[in-house]
Scaffold this motif. Structure first.
Motif, PDB file in Angstrom:
ATOM      1  N   ASN A 118     -14.728  -9.572 -31.054  1.00 34.24           N
ATOM      2  CA  ASN A 118     -15.793  -8.628 -30.722  1.00 34.24           C
ATOM      3  C   ASN A 118     -16.483  -9.097 -29.457  1.00 34.24           C
ATOM      4  O   ASN A 118     -16.868 -10.265 -29.359  1.00 34.24           O
ATOM      5  CB  ASN A 118     -16.823  -8.540 -31.861  1.00 34.24           C
ATOM      6  N   THR A 119     -16.647  -8.198 -28.512  1.00 39.36           N
ATOM      7  CA  THR A 119     -17.298  -8.521 -27.247  1.00 39.36           C
ATOM      8  C   THR A 119     -18.482  -7.593 -27.034  1.00 39.36           C
ATOM      9  O   THR A 119     -18.330  -6.362 -27.004  1.00 39.36           O
ATOM     10  CB  THR A 119     -16.322  -8.384 -26.067  1.00 39.36           C
ATOM     11  N   LEU A 120     -19.671  -8.155 -26.907  1.00 36.87           N
ATOM     12  CA  LEU A 120     -20.866  -7.400 -26.540  1.00 36.87           C
ATOM     13  C   LEU A 120     -20.987  -7.416 -25.026  1.00 36.87           C
ATOM     14  O   LEU A 120     -20.936  -8.476 -24.412  1.00 36.87           O
ATOM     15  CB  LEU A 120     -22.104  -8.027 -27.187  1.00 36.87           C
ATOM     16  N   PHE A 121     -21.129  -6.255 -24.413  1.00 33.35           N
ATOM     17  CA  PHE A 121     -21.188  -6.217 -22.953  1.00 33.35           C
ATOM     18  C   PHE A 121     -22.437  -5.483 -22.466  1.00 33.35           C
ATOM     19  O   PHE A 121     -22.963  -4.584 -23.121  1.00 33.35           O
ATOM     20  CB  PHE A 121     -19.916  -5.585 -22.364  1.00 33.35           C
ATOM     21  N   ASN A 160     -16.361 -23.145 -25.720  1.00 30.51           N
ATOM     22  CA  ASN A 160     -15.593 -23.943 -24.766  1.00 30.51           C
ATOM     23  C   ASN A 160     -14.768 -23.090 -23.808  1.00 30.51           C
ATOM     24  O   ASN A 160     -13.866 -23.587 -23.161  1.00 30.51           O
ATOM     25  CB  ASN A 160     -14.670 -24.923 -25.507  1.00 30.51           C
ATOM     26  N   TRP A 161     -15.068 -21.789 -23.753  1.00 28.22           N
ATOM     27  CA  TRP A 161     -14.358 -20.889 -22.841  1.00 28.22           C
ATOM     28  C   TRP A 161     -15.386 -20.061 -22.077  1.00 28.22           C
ATOM     29  O   TRP A 161     -16.196 -19.347 -22.675  1.00 28.22           O
ATOM     30  CB  TRP A 161     -13.402 -19.986 -23.616  1.00 28.22           C
ATOM     31  N   LYS A 185     -18.252 -15.095 -21.825  1.00 27.86           N
ATOM     32  CA  LYS A 185     -18.363 -16.358 -22.556  1.00 27.86           C
ATOM     33  C   LYS A 185     -17.940 -16.162 -23.995  1.00 27.86           C
ATOM     34  O   LYS A 185     -18.266 -15.147 -24.621  1.00 27.86           O
ATOM     35  CB  LYS A 185     -19.800 -16.880 -22.501  1.00 27.86           C
ATOM     36  N   GLU A 186     -17.234 -17.160 -24.549  1.00 24.46           N
ATOM     37  CA  GLU A 186     -16.826 -17.178 -25.952  1.00 24.46           C
ATOM     38  C   GLU A 186     -17.795 -18.071 -26.723  1.00 24.46           C
ATOM     39  O   GLU A 186     -18.182 -19.139 -26.260  1.00 24.46           O
ATOM     40  CB  GLU A 186     -15.382 -17.702 -26.053  1.00 24.46           C
ATOM     41  N   TYR A 187     -18.198 -17.632 -27.958  1.00 27.33           N
ATOM     42  CA  TYR A 187     -19.298 -18.285 -28.662  1.00 27.33           C
ATOM     43  C   TYR A 187     -18.897 -19.138 -29.856  1.00 27.33           C
ATOM     44  O   TYR A 187     -19.639 -20.044 -30.227  1.00 27.33           O
ATOM     45  CB  TYR A 187     -20.306 -17.232 -29.145  1.00 27.33           C
ATOM     46  N   GLN A 203     -12.513 -12.728 -35.421  1.00 22.85           N
ATOM     47  CA  GLN A 203     -12.657 -14.171 -35.495  1.00 22.85           C
ATOM     48  C   GLN A 203     -13.411 -14.741 -34.305  1.00 22.85           C
ATOM     49  O   GLN A 203     -13.989 -15.805 -34.408  1.00 22.85           O
ATOM     50  CB  GLN A 203     -11.270 -14.817 -35.586  1.00 22.85           C
ATOM     51  N   GLU A 204     -13.387 -14.078 -33.187  1.00 18.31           N
ATOM     52  CA  GLU A 204     -14.030 -14.585 -31.977  1.00 18.31           C
ATOM     53  C   GLU A 204     -15.148 -13.636 -31.552  1.00 18.31           C
ATOM     54  O   GLU A 204     -15.099 -12.433 -31.804  1.00 18.31           O
ATOM     55  CB  GLU A 204     -13.012 -14.731 -30.838  1.00 18.31           C
ATOM     56  N   ILE A 205     -16.157 -14.199 -30.884  1.00 21.05           N
ATOM     57  CA  ILE A 205     -17.277 -13.410 -30.368  1.00 21.05           C
ATOM     58  C   ILE A 205     -17.487 -13.774 -28.910  1.00 21.05           C
ATOM     59  O   ILE A 205     -17.565 -14.949 -28.551  1.00 21.05           O
ATOM     60  CB  ILE A 205     -18.572 -13.666 -31.171  1.00 21.05           C
TER      61      ILE A 205
END
Length: 225
Positions: free
Chosen positions: A217-220, A57-58, A51-53, A24-26
């Protein structure tokens, strides 16, 4: 061989992304660091931005320092202090100071494959930017990954799939994204003492802190020189 390695890495990362596309979050997580080699320890200074997309706001920025000391029989000892400032319009802005220590063991399976595991303890100290309220708690983390060298020439390319668990009893009341587990796929490219790390990880959060965002999901992307 190098072209085949790049295609293999790309296909594995795309498969990983497709498998976890229901998140649900990226997020993105960028980091740049400088290594300073001493006689007995390696010191690393790094800057981090996460950063959240979805709602935009985060944000979290960090300035961190760590040291590495190699021990006998493939054991390594790490220690450091991390400093984070979190900007969160849905909860609260906060500043965190996080001293930590970590023990690592890297075991050889074959000439190109290793099994690496980490045990890490953290002391997290939070300061609420609005009310100046202070909270702290200890957190334990365990991680393992496989280190597979898929190409070794001028560049050394490795794939590192792994899992990390977070063990904690409490959490900061203003912390929306308190991790409980990470599954990740990391690709590492090393050349002339410079290191690039990139990949994707699926983060799971404590439901009581963020009931509508159990996974992300986090792209790093990381660069160290």
């Amino acid at each position: 061989m190098f072209q085949c390695s790049k295609k293999l890495i790309l296909n594995i990362i795309l498969l990983f992304c497709f498998h976890h596309s229901d998140s649900q979050e990226i997020f993105h997580d960028f980091e740049i660091g400088k290594k300073v080699k001493g006689k007995k320890v390696i010191t690393t200074f790094d800057f981090n931005w996460k950063k959240e997309y979805r709602d935009e706001n985060w944000n979290r920025i960090g300035l961190n320092v760590s040291i590495l000391k190699a021990l006998k029989n493939n054991w390594n000892l790490f220690a450091g202090i991390e400093n984070y400032y979190t900007i969160d319009s849905k909860s609260t802005n906060s500043f965190e100071i996080r001293p930590w220590a970590m023990l690592n063991l890297k075991s050889k399976i074959s000439n190109r494959l290793y099994f690496s595991q980490f045990l890490k303890t953290e002391w997290r100290n939070f300061y609420n930017a609005e009310s100046m309220r202070f909270q702290n708690y200890n957190r334990l983390r365990y991680r393992f990954h496989f280190d597979w060298t898929v190409h070794s020439d001028i560049n050394t390319i490795s794939l590192k799939p792994g899992v990390e668990w977070y063990v904690l009893k409490n959490n900061f009341t203003g912390e929306r994204y308190a991790n409980s587990r990470e599954i990740y796929l990391r690709c590492t490219i090393e050349k002339n003492q410079k290191e690039w790390n990139f990949g994707i990880k699926q983060e799971s959060f404590l439901v009581n802190t963020q009931p509508n965002a159990e996974k992300a999901n986090t792209l790093f992307l990381e660069y160290k020189f």
